[in-house]
Motif scaffolding. Structure first.
Motif, mmCIF file in Angstrom:
data_model
loop_
_atom_site.group_PDB
_atom_site.id
_atom_site.type_symbol
_atom_site.label_atom_id
_atom_site.label_comp_id
_atom_site.label_asym_id
_atom_site.label_seq_id
_atom_site.Cartn_x
_atom_site.Cartn_y
_atom_site.Cartn_z
ATOM 1 N N SER A 85 0.002 97.036 120.096
ATOM 2 C CA SER A 85 -1.362 96.506 120.042
ATOM 3 C C SER A 85 -1.383 95.022 119.658
ATOM 4 O O SER A 85 -2.269 94.282 120.064
ATOM 5 N N SER A 86 -0.393 94.566 118.895
ATOM 6 C CA SER A 86 -0.318 93.138 118.562
ATOM 7 C C SER A 86 -0.016 92.293 119.797
ATOM 8 O O SER A 86 -0.356 91.125 119.850
ATOM 9 N N LEU A 87 0.642 92.901 120.774
ATOM 10 C CA LEU A 87 1.041 92.151 121.964
ATOM 11 C C LEU A 87 -0.007 92.245 123.063
ATOM 12 O O LEU A 87 -0.338 91.263 123.711
ATOM 13 N N ASN A 88 -0.492 93.455 123.272
ATOM 14 C CA ASN A 88 -1.537 93.634 124.283
ATOM 15 C C ASN A 88 -2.302 94.924 124.029
ATOM 16 O O ASN A 88 -1.753 96.023 124.127
ATOM 17 N N GLU A 89 -3.571 94.749 123.737
ATOM 18 C CA GLU A 89 -4.418 95.864 123.337
ATOM 19 C C GLU A 89 -4.533 96.936 124.434
ATOM 20 O O GLU A 89 -4.433 98.123 124.149
ATOM 21 N N THR A 146 -2.516 97.746 126.888
ATOM 22 C CA THR A 146 -1.278 98.520 127.060
ATOM 23 C C THR A 146 -1.138 99.537 125.922
ATOM 24 O O THR A 146 -0.775 100.697 126.145
ATOM 25 N N ALA A 147 -1.466 99.090 124.703
ATOM 26 C CA ALA A 147 -1.390 100.000 123.555
ATOM 27 C C ALA A 147 -2.372 101.157 123.720
ATOM 28 O O ALA A 147 -2.047 102.309 123.422
ATOM 29 N N GLU A 148 -3.561 100.851 124.220
ATOM 30 C CA GLU A 148 -4.562 101.909 124.432
ATOM 31 C C GLU A 148 -4.086 102.916 125.476
ATOM 32 O O GLU A 148 -4.304 104.120 125.336
ATOM 33 N N ALA A 149 -3.434 102.404 126.516
ATOM 34 C CA ALA A 149 -2.919 103.317 127.549
ATOM 35 C C ALA A 149 -1.853 104.238 126.969
ATOM 36 O O ALA A 149 -1.800 105.431 127.281
ATOM 37 N N MET A 150 -1.005 103.681 126.070
ATOM 38 C CA MET A 150 0.024 104.511 125.423
ATOM 39 C C MET A 150 -0.609 105.586 124.556
ATOM 40 O O MET A 150 -0.206 106.753 124.584
ATOM 41 N N ALA A 151 -1.609 105.171 123.762
ATOM 42 C CA ALA A 151 -2.305 106.134 122.899
ATOM 43 C C ALA A 151 -2.976 107.206 123.752
ATOM 44 O O ALA A 151 -2.900 108.403 123.453
ATOM 45 N N ALA A 152 -3.604 106.758 124.861
ATOM 46 C CA ALA A 152 -4.329 107.692 125.724
ATOM 47 C C ALA A 152 -3.380 108.709 126.362
ATOM 48 O O ALA A 152 -3.738 109.881 126.543
ATOM 49 N N ARG A 153 -2.175 108.264 126.676
ATOM 50 C CA ARG A 153 -1.198 109.201 127.247
ATOM 51 C C ARG A 153 -0.906 110.312 126.244
ATOM 52 O O ARG A 153 -0.873 111.497 126.603
ATOM 53 N N ASN A 154 -0.712 109.941 124.982
ATOM 54 C CA ASN A 154 -0.464 110.958 123.950
ATOM 55 C C ASN A 154 -1.670 111.885 123.783
ATOM 56 O O ASN A 154 -1.521 113.106 123.669
ATOM 57 N N LEU A 155 -2.863 111.291 123.782
ATOM 58 C CA LEU A 155 -4.083 112.102 123.652
ATOM 59 C C LEU A 155 -4.207 113.073 124.828
ATOM 60 O O LEU A 155 -4.578 114.235 124.653
ATOM 61 N N ALA A 156 -3.857 112.579 126.028
ATOM 62 C CA ALA A 156 -3.970 113.425 127.222
ATOM 63 C C ALA A 156 -3.001 114.607 127.159
ATOM 64 O O ALA A 156 -3.314 115.710 127.628
ATOM 65 N N ALA A 169 -6.539 89.852 118.426
ATOM 66 C CA ALA A 169 -6.915 89.114 119.632
ATOM 67 C C ALA A 169 -6.110 87.814 119.724
ATOM 68 O O ALA A 169 -5.614 87.444 120.791
ATOM 69 N N LEU A 170 -5.958 87.118 118.585
ATOM 70 C CA LEU A 170 -5.202 85.857 118.584
ATOM 71 C C LEU A 170 -3.738 86.098 118.967
ATOM 72 O O LEU A 170 -3.143 85.331 119.731
ATOM 73 N N LYS A 171 -3.171 87.190 118.435
ATOM 74 C CA LYS A 171 -1.780 87.511 118.786
ATOM 75 C C LYS A 171 -1.680 87.838 120.275
ATOM 76 O O LYS A 171 -0.758 87.398 120.955
ATOM 77 N N GLN A 201 11.058 95.459 119.772
ATOM 78 C CA GLN A 201 10.336 96.736 119.676
ATOM 79 C C GLN A 201 9.757 97.127 121.032
ATOM 80 O O GLN A 201 9.866 98.274 121.464
ATOM 81 N N ALA A 202 9.157 96.125 121.697
ATOM 82 C CA ALA A 202 8.543 96.405 123.001
ATOM 83 C C ALA A 202 9.596 96.867 124.004
ATOM 84 O O ALA A 202 9.364 97.764 124.818
ATOM 85 N N LYS A 203 10.772 96.258 123.919
ATOM 86 C CA LYS A 203 11.870 96.609 124.811
ATOM 87 C C LYS A 203 12.291 98.069 124.609
ATOM 88 O O LYS A 203 12.469 98.824 125.561
ATOM 89 N N SER A 204 12.445 98.454 123.344
ATOM 90 C CA SER A 204 12.819 99.843 123.038
ATOM 91 C C SER A 204 11.767 100.812 123.534
ATOM 92 O O SER A 204 12.087 101.848 124.132
ATOM 93 N N ILE A 205 10.506 100.471 123.265
ATOM 94 C CA ILE A 205 9.419 101.373 123.653
ATOM 95 C C ILE A 205 9.372 101.536 125.164
ATOM 96 O O ILE A 205 9.214 102.635 125.689
#
Lengths: 294, 164
Positions: free
Chosen positions: A48-52, A54-64, B97-99, B115-119
């Protein structure tokens, strides 16, 4: 009680098996059944720090995946609880957001309809099992033990996603459960202070300084153990306790216990069956104080 | 001596950029009371960290300084500031958002990249090896899938597709 899917996240299956073991034992003894989903992944929190989105899609996959089983999610990491709850709430309420996310789930053959509820295990204990049933299950009062609860930020905050089950400024649900075991739940000034765990990989020294504050305070209060509900808080207070001691030339030797370990002891279970042998800071002295053989 | 800060069109465009990024919606509510900074556990141990300053710098359009600052990566995401903010600025979400914007510009701390790479490769930060599943079996814990190909598919179609 209806069965839940047990969400373990990244840290627990490989680094906190004592938490998983004690959770499963206690849940089973209290009549809570878990459905096993072997391909749950990371909840999405680090992403989520990198891209919200994408993180939501990951969470949604688990929820699904949970939705396919027709069951809600019981999480035992507070960060997983936070992300899955937040995304679950958003996708339940916002049809447009759900359609957007479902486009991203299509290539993996999933669709999320927005029906899954997410709760932390401690919340389920407090809210669904209930203190009365817990007190009835306690066969061995942990009299004389002084335990400091550490809540973990994402167990309580942001409060908008948690339906007021506990107060972010003056929480009591974990205190209540500790008190139900007969132990004393010790109140202290920075009870809701963050463990610093999210910063460990980015700036280790900064993270350790944050953890140190709470350890200093609890040392002064002479408590027998910390009781907590998140593997990453435990990484900070237990796995890194030695490092904090060396870095800042101090000493604590403060046991860090998972709430289900404490509860399991009070329910008469053996320490070894609750994974106490995997705790790095040995709790033998605390156990002896409560009249239990380690 | 520091130069006066110009609030021109370009500066204001950074505000809009943040306002239009998920989490940044409530930026303009800030009246700079400093409750966030007074509540911040990171600030408590490091005086260089100051959430109010980051919000002010953002409002003043100091795009480069904000996005290149270590500060945005030092938010512990504890939400204490968000809870206490009298204006409902949702600072933790603004930091996120800033990140997210910094990442779009290619600024990403190594730890997060790893971390992103592993995930992406395995579905989790820590690998589940045969050893782990054997140990889990010994402890009476159920087996877990070692690798999850779904995450490659999910990440490859999104904003982080080039992050490998």
């Amino acid at each position: 009680m209806k069965p839940y899917t047990l969400f373990l996240g990244c840290t627990i299956p490989v680094r906190a098996q004592n938490y998983e073991i004690s959770t499963r034992k206690v849940a089973s003894a209290l009549g809570l059944e878990f459905i096993h989903i072997p391909n749950f992944t990371c909840c999405g929190y680090p992403i989520s720090s990198l891209n919200e989105m994408t993180a939501e899609a990951m969470a949604a996959r688990n929820l699904a995946l949970a939705e396919k089983e027709g069951a809600d999610i019981c999480a035992i990491c507070t960060a997983c609880t936070g992300v899955l709850t937040e995304v679950g709430k958003k996708l339940a309420e916002d049809e447009k957001a759900r359609a957007e996310i479902n486009k991203r789930l299509k290539p993996v053959g999933l669709e999320y309809k927005g029906t899954v509820k997410v709760k932390h295990f401690a919340r389920i204990l407090h809210e669904e099992v209930g203190l009365k049933k817990i007190a009835k299950a306690v066969t061995r009062q942990l009299k004389g033990l002084r335990i400091a609860p550490h809540y973990g930020c994402h167990y309580l905050k942001p409060h908008e996603i948690y339906e007021g089950f506990d107060s972010p400024e003056d929480p009591r649900t974990i205190d209540d459960i500790i008190a139900a075991t007969g132990a004393e739940s010790v109140s202290y000034m920075n009870k809701t202070r963050c463990c610093g765990g999210a910063l460990l990989a980015v700036d280790e020294n900064l993270a350790l300084k944050i953890s140190k504050e709470k350890l200093d305070q609890l040392k002064a209060l002479n408590v027998d153990a910390i009781g907590l509900v998140c593997p990453f808080c435990s990484v900070m207070y237990e796995s890194n306790q030695k490092k904090i001691e060396t870095t800042f030339e101090t000493s604590y030797n403060l046991p860090v216990l998972y709430l289900p370990q404490i509860l399991g002891l009070a329910m008469g279970m053996d320490a070894k069956d609750l994974g106490f042998n995997m705790n790095r800071v040995k709790a033998n002295a605390a156990l002896q104080k409560a009249g239990i053989n380690a | 001596m520091a130069e006066p800060i110009k609030i021109d069109k370009e500066a204001l465009s950074f505000r809009d950029e943040v306002l239009n990024t998920p989490g940044g919606e409530h930026l303009l509510r800030c009246f700079a009371c400093g409750t966030c900074t007074a509540s911040c556990p990171v600030r408590e141990v490091d005086e260089n960290y100051n959430p109010r300053r980051i919000i002010r710098m953002t409002l003043l359009g100091m795009r480069d300084e904000v996005l290149r600052s270590d500060f945005i990566w030092h938010c512990s995401t504890c939400y204490t500031c968000s809870e206490r903010c009298p204006q409902g600025v949702h600072l933790t979400s603004i930091m996120r958002a800033l990140k997210n914007i910094a990442v779009r510009e290619g600024i990403i701390p190594e730890a997060y990249r790893m971390q992103a790479k592993s995930i992406r490769a395995m579905g989790k930060i820590y690998e589940i090896e045969d050893f782990d599943n054997k140990k889990r079996a010994r402890l009476g814990l159920p087996e877990l899938e070692k690798k999850c190909p779904d995450l490659e598919a999910i990440i490859a179609q999104g904003e982080l597709k080039d992050l490998k």
